[in-house]
Design an enzyme around this catalytic site. Structure first.
Site, PDB file in Angstrom:
ATOM      1  N   SER A 172       0.913  -1.156   0.181  1.00  0.00           N
ATOM      2  CA  SER A 172       0.000   0.064   0.038  1.00  0.00           C
ATOM      3  C   SER A 172       0.772   1.179   0.145  1.00  0.00           C
ATOM      4  O   SER A 172       1.904   1.518  -1.056  1.00  0.00           O
ATOM      5  CB  SER A 172      -1.013   0.099   1.202  1.00  0.00           C
ATOM      6  OG  SER A 172      -1.911   1.125   1.077  1.00  0.00           O
ATOM      7  N   HIS A 199      -2.771  -1.046  -3.336  1.00  0.00           N
ATOM      8  CA  HIS A 199      -3.962  -0.078  -2.983  1.00  0.00           C
ATOM      9  C   HIS A 199      -3.740   1.083  -4.029  1.00  0.00           C
ATOM     10  O   HIS A 199      -2.615   1.798  -3.964  1.00  0.00           O
ATOM     11  CB  HIS A 199      -4.084   0.373  -1.768  1.00  0.00           C
ATOM     12  CG  HIS A 199      -4.084  -0.768  -0.689  1.00  0.00           C
ATOM     13  ND1 HIS A 199      -3.975  -0.731   0.415  1.00  0.00           N
ATOM     14  CD2 HIS A 199      -4.891  -2.018  -1.060  1.00  0.00           C
ATOM     15  CE1 HIS A 199      -4.222  -1.851   1.028  1.00  0.00           C
ATOM     16  NE2 HIS A 199      -4.607  -2.697   0.494  1.00  0.00           N
ATOM     17  N   ASP A 297      -4.323  -4.574   6.186  1.00  0.00           N
ATOM     18  CA  ASP A 297      -4.600  -5.500   4.839  1.00  0.00           C
ATOM     19  C   ASP A 297      -3.416  -6.513   4.419  1.00  0.00           C
ATOM     20  O   ASP A 297      -2.280  -6.105   4.410  1.00  0.00           O
ATOM     21  CB  ASP A 297      -5.091  -4.829   3.549  1.00  0.00           C
ATOM     22  CG  ASP A 297      -5.589  -5.395   2.483  1.00  0.00           C
ATOM     23  OD1 ASP A 297      -6.215  -6.677   2.805  1.00  0.00           O
ATOM     24  OD2 ASP A 297      -5.432  -4.851   1.408  1.00  0.00           O
TER      25      ASP A 297
END
Length: 353
Positions: A172, A199, A297
């Site tokens: 991310s 992401h 995540d």
């Protein structure tokens, strides 16, 4: 306490954010965070420890000048704005920017040009930002977790009992430059397909895939397509707003599926979705790398991979832009190994060759 200045970088281009992150980190700054627009910059500064903001002018939701006005007046933080449009300089100055600086063209992003850019920023901040400021608490609670979970004895070459068929990568905040370094280190003729969930903001995926192809020619990258059979030596990027999962396995190769299932933890694509599908499809033949990123995540996905007999590598805190996602995986005992960024490619090559 730390004397390093913490910079928040705001730009709607993930590639540009990554390039500036690398340049400022190499020149003695600490990266507080990376955001994609002015509204997120304001919100981040309200909730986190930041010494100054480096911002693009042209961004969605709230441009750099409007964000600077709020940040400088409400939060009393200096803001440096860059743009290739010199006509906005007066607007930025009136908004309270400590410096307006011309944005280098993308083709000129090299160590010399970026070093000069960073030095100009340093001069503008001299005497404006105090040193010795407290480090942000983001990720600090995970520092005690930073250790290697050895689930098997490390050996030379591939690990006994493993025959890896796929490499999955999740990241991310700060991910593009981190993953670029890993992929570049894997050399030519990498023997596995690479599935990559990052992401991303909508509209940034095609540019990112193209940037990876230019900077990592050893492993070409393309946006994953529904029903595609992934090939060895090629990387497949999850498109923005689509979960990338493995539908089934055909002749040891993953058949890809793009899912419109609801966001997980407000994220689509989600790293957990990819990792879980890989754990189910490949079990002990699954190799996964979880890199820098805010939040959790990927942690549960790593746990499923390990529980199914697979192998996970998490990025060490020392090289993470944000030690959130890897820390969460470590907390769950879901990291087979933990390595700094520059050691991950070498470890992957040992495991698969």
């Amino acid at each position: 306490m730390s004397g390093l200045l913490r910079v928040l970088i705001a730009d709607d281009s993930a590639i540009t954010r990554g390039l500036f992150e690398k340049a400022f980190r190499q020149n003695g700054f600490e990266i507080a965070g990376l955001v994609s627009n002015g509204r997120k910059a304001v919100d981040f500064c309200r909730e986190n420890s930041v010494d100054f903001v480096l911002s693009d002018y042209d961004m969605p939701e709230l441009n750099g000048a409007k964000a600077a006005k709020i940040i400088t007046e409400e939060l009393k933080l200096p803001v440096v704005i860059y743009s290739d449009d010199l006509s906005v300089k007066t607007e930025c100055s009136n908004a309270g920017a400590a410096l307006f600086i011309k944005k280098p063209p993308l083709a000129a992003y090299n160590a010399l040009v970026m070093g000069t850019f960073v030095e100009e920023v340093k001069k503008a901040l001299k005497g404006v930002v105090p040193t010795g400021l407290q480090k942000a608490s983001l990720g600090e609670e995970a520092s005690s977790l930073q250790k290697t979970f050895e689930k098997m004895r490390p050996g030379q070459g591939s690990v006994p009992g493993f025959d890896f068929k796929v490499l999955c990568i999740g990241a991310s905040t700060g991910g593009p430059t981190a993953v670029q370094q890993v992929l570049s280190g894997l050399g030519k003729n990498f023997p596995l397909p690479v599935l990559y969930t990052q992401h991303l903001d909508v509209g940034a995926d095609e540019k990112m895939a193209k940037w990876f192809c230019e900077t990592c020619p050893n492993i070409p990258m393309s946006l994953a397509r529904d029903g595609e059979v992934a090939k060895a030596g090629h990387a497949y990027l999850a498109p923005a707003d689509k979960h990338l999962v493995i539908d089934y396995v055909k002749n040891d190769l993953p058949v890809l599926h793009l899912s419109d299932e609801p966001a997980e933890r407000f994220l689509r694509p989600a790293v957990n979705k990819l990792f879980r599908s890989a754990a189910k499809s490949y079990q002990k033949n699954c190799l996964a790398v979880l890199m820098t990123g805010m939040g959790r995540d990927g942690a549960e996905g790593c746990k499923e991979i390990v529980d199914n007999g697979g192998y996970t590598i998490c990025e060490d805190k020392s090289t993470c832009t944000v030690f959130g996602m890897p820390a969460a995986a470590i907390e769950l005992n879901a990291a087979t190994k933990v390595f700094p960024r520059d050691k991950i490619a070498g470890e992957v090559l040992k495991l698969v060759r």
